[in-house]
Design an enzyme around this catalytic site. Sequence first.
Site, mmCIF file in Angstrom:
data_model
loop_
_atom_site.group_PDB
_atom_site.id
_atom_site.type_symbol
_atom_site.label_atom_id
_atom_site.label_comp_id
_atom_site.label_asym_id
_atom_site.label_seq_id
_atom_site.Cartn_x
_atom_site.Cartn_y
_atom_site.Cartn_z
ATOM 1 N N TRP A 85 0.876 -1.174 0.000
ATOM 2 C CA TRP A 85 0.000 0.000 0.000
ATOM 3 C C TRP A 85 0.914 1.225 0.000
ATOM 4 C CZ3 TRP A 85 -2.069 2.690 4.834
ATOM 5 C CH2 TRP A 85 -3.089 3.588 4.519
ATOM 6 N N ASP A 107 -0.395 -5.253 9.375
ATOM 7 C CA ASP A 107 -1.487 -4.367 8.962
ATOM 8 C C ASP A 107 -2.678 -5.266 8.621
ATOM 9 O OD1 ASP A 107 -3.309 -2.708 7.729
ATOM 10 O OD2 ASP A 107 -1.810 -1.581 6.592
ATOM 11 N N LYS A 116 -13.428 -1.006 6.396
ATOM 12 C CA LYS A 116 -13.979 -1.918 5.380
ATOM 13 C C LYS A 116 -14.937 -2.917 6.016
ATOM 14 C CE LYS A 116 -10.007 -0.258 3.766
ATOM 15 N NZ LYS A 116 -9.635 0.569 2.667
HETATM 16 N N1 KET Z 1 -3.916 -0.476 5.499
HETATM 17 C C1 KET Z 1 -4.165 -0.922 4.260
HETATM 18 C C2 KET Z 1 -3.436 -2.102 3.767
HETATM 19 C C3 KET Z 1 -5.114 -0.259 3.478
HETATM 20 O O1 KET Z 1 -5.350 -0.744 2.269
HETATM 21 C C4 KET Z 1 -5.781 0.876 3.967
HETATM 22 C C5 KET Z 1 -6.713 1.625 3.114
HETATM 23 C C6 KET Z 1 -5.500 1.278 5.264
HETATM 24 C C7 KET Z 1 -4.554 0.595 6.006
HETATM 25 C C8 KET Z 1 -6.169 2.457 5.895
HETATM 26 O O2 KET Z 1 -7.430 2.186 6.369
HETATM 27 P P1 KET Z 1 -8.203 3.153 7.399
HETATM 28 O O3 KET Z 1 -8.491 2.291 8.579
HETATM 29 O O4 KET Z 1 -9.405 3.590 6.703
HETATM 30 O O5 KET Z 1 -7.283 4.266 7.770
HETATM 31 N N2 KET Z 1 -6.691 1.498 1.862
HETATM 32 C C9 KET Z 1 -7.563 2.088 0.849
HETATM 33 C C10 KET Z 1 -7.889 3.523 1.050
HETATM 34 C C11 KET Z 1 -6.703 4.398 1.227
HETATM 35 O O6 KET Z 1 -5.762 4.376 0.426
HETATM 36 O O7 KET Z 1 -6.718 5.167 2.216
HETATM 37 C C12 KET Z 1 -6.950 1.820 -0.515
HETATM 38 O O8 KET Z 1 -5.878 1.214 -0.602
HETATM 39 O O9 KET Z 1 -7.563 2.200 -1.532
#
Ligand code: KET
Length: 404
Positions: free
Chosen positions: A130, A211, A252
Amino acid sequence: MFEHVEPFAGDPILSLNEDFQKDPRPGKINLSIGIYFDDAGKIPVLDSVRRAEQQVVARNAPKPYLPIEGAANFREQVQALLFGAGHEALAGKRVATIQSVGSSGGLKVGADFIARWLPGSEVWVSDPSWENHRSMFEGAGLAVHSYPYYDAATGALSFDAMCATLHTLRARSVVLIHACCHNPTGVDLTRAQWDTLIPLLAERDLLPYLDLAYQGFGDGIAEDAYAVRALAAARGKDGRPMSFVVANSFSKSMSLYGERCGALSVVCADAKEAVNVLGQLKFTVRRNYSSPPIHGGQLVAAVLGEPALRAAWEEELAAMRERIKAMRKVLHATLKAKMPARDFGYFLSQRGMFSYTGLNPQQVDRLREEFAVYLVRSGRLCIAGLNTGNVEATGLAMAAVLDG
Ligand code: KET
């Protein structure tokens, strides 16, 4: 004062999502951002979460500042979700958990903590990962490198190369690993591979940093926590319980993106360490944003803690997981029918929200410009953005682009 400030180069994921919103074309298809859309193309409000929200709102409770570490009921539920209720690590009080502002917030607090208490540690992320992982750890002042992970030639995990590189790392290096549903490739370690990797991490005295953003989107809630539980049962080089970090998200799994709800847990060798680590995590938070917001965490705590809501949520999560798998099959069949000589089996074997298509940036640009189909330029496709109304068009557009 600000003349020298440079323009923001944009974010490879979020800026693309903004471009999609501005695109006036009616048939546009958003397969860029990692968000689960339902079959009608909408971000669902889960029924379990809606019912939890009704309860929370009906309480009409005051809104004090939460403690720096977040709400106690939320933290307790998160620990049980990750480790399984009654786990020895929880009974032994050796896990320091804070409620975080999304798992992004947790990842960054963890990075700041490492920069302060393991100064000079290098961070290793998978190639690819990511995009924000590198940014966040570099933003905390840490040097970031990558270990081999995805083999573009075979579409599989380069497990031997991964282990060979991890073998060479300096003790106390941080190894960031996706616990399940790898972003962007959809290629995960098998249980047997985790069982090989964990002793290597222990023997080399490395700090695993998991993660876990997609718990429940791979094989199931407990299944997707395999790495967490296996690490929690492992012993470090010194024979004491292994130390590791895990950031998890409800964006998610509960469709709570904008509530910014996640957690950071640091698993320590004993309870005394955990008290000090929790204290230092609090110090990091206090200096950043003081304490987390109330609302989202209370929704999560209610869904996880009340048996009827919990059962409803587990069913809804399973339905999201199954819908993604069904879309994988349709996209695969559409492409296979159009290009029988080509192997699209990766759509079926990859897990979670994403598939890595192997499309190059020029092909991704063509998809966007000619067909209004949005993928991340790395070639990452969010399967969870597909639905019965757009999957065929997506397959046809991809075939056209692949055909040259
Ligand atoms: N870790 C990973 C691997 C991940 O894909 C995301 C979000 C996050 C953490 C962050 O999640 P949050 O709990 O909402 O802070 N990924 C999607 C959105 C982004 O880039 O922020 C994506 O990869 O599209």
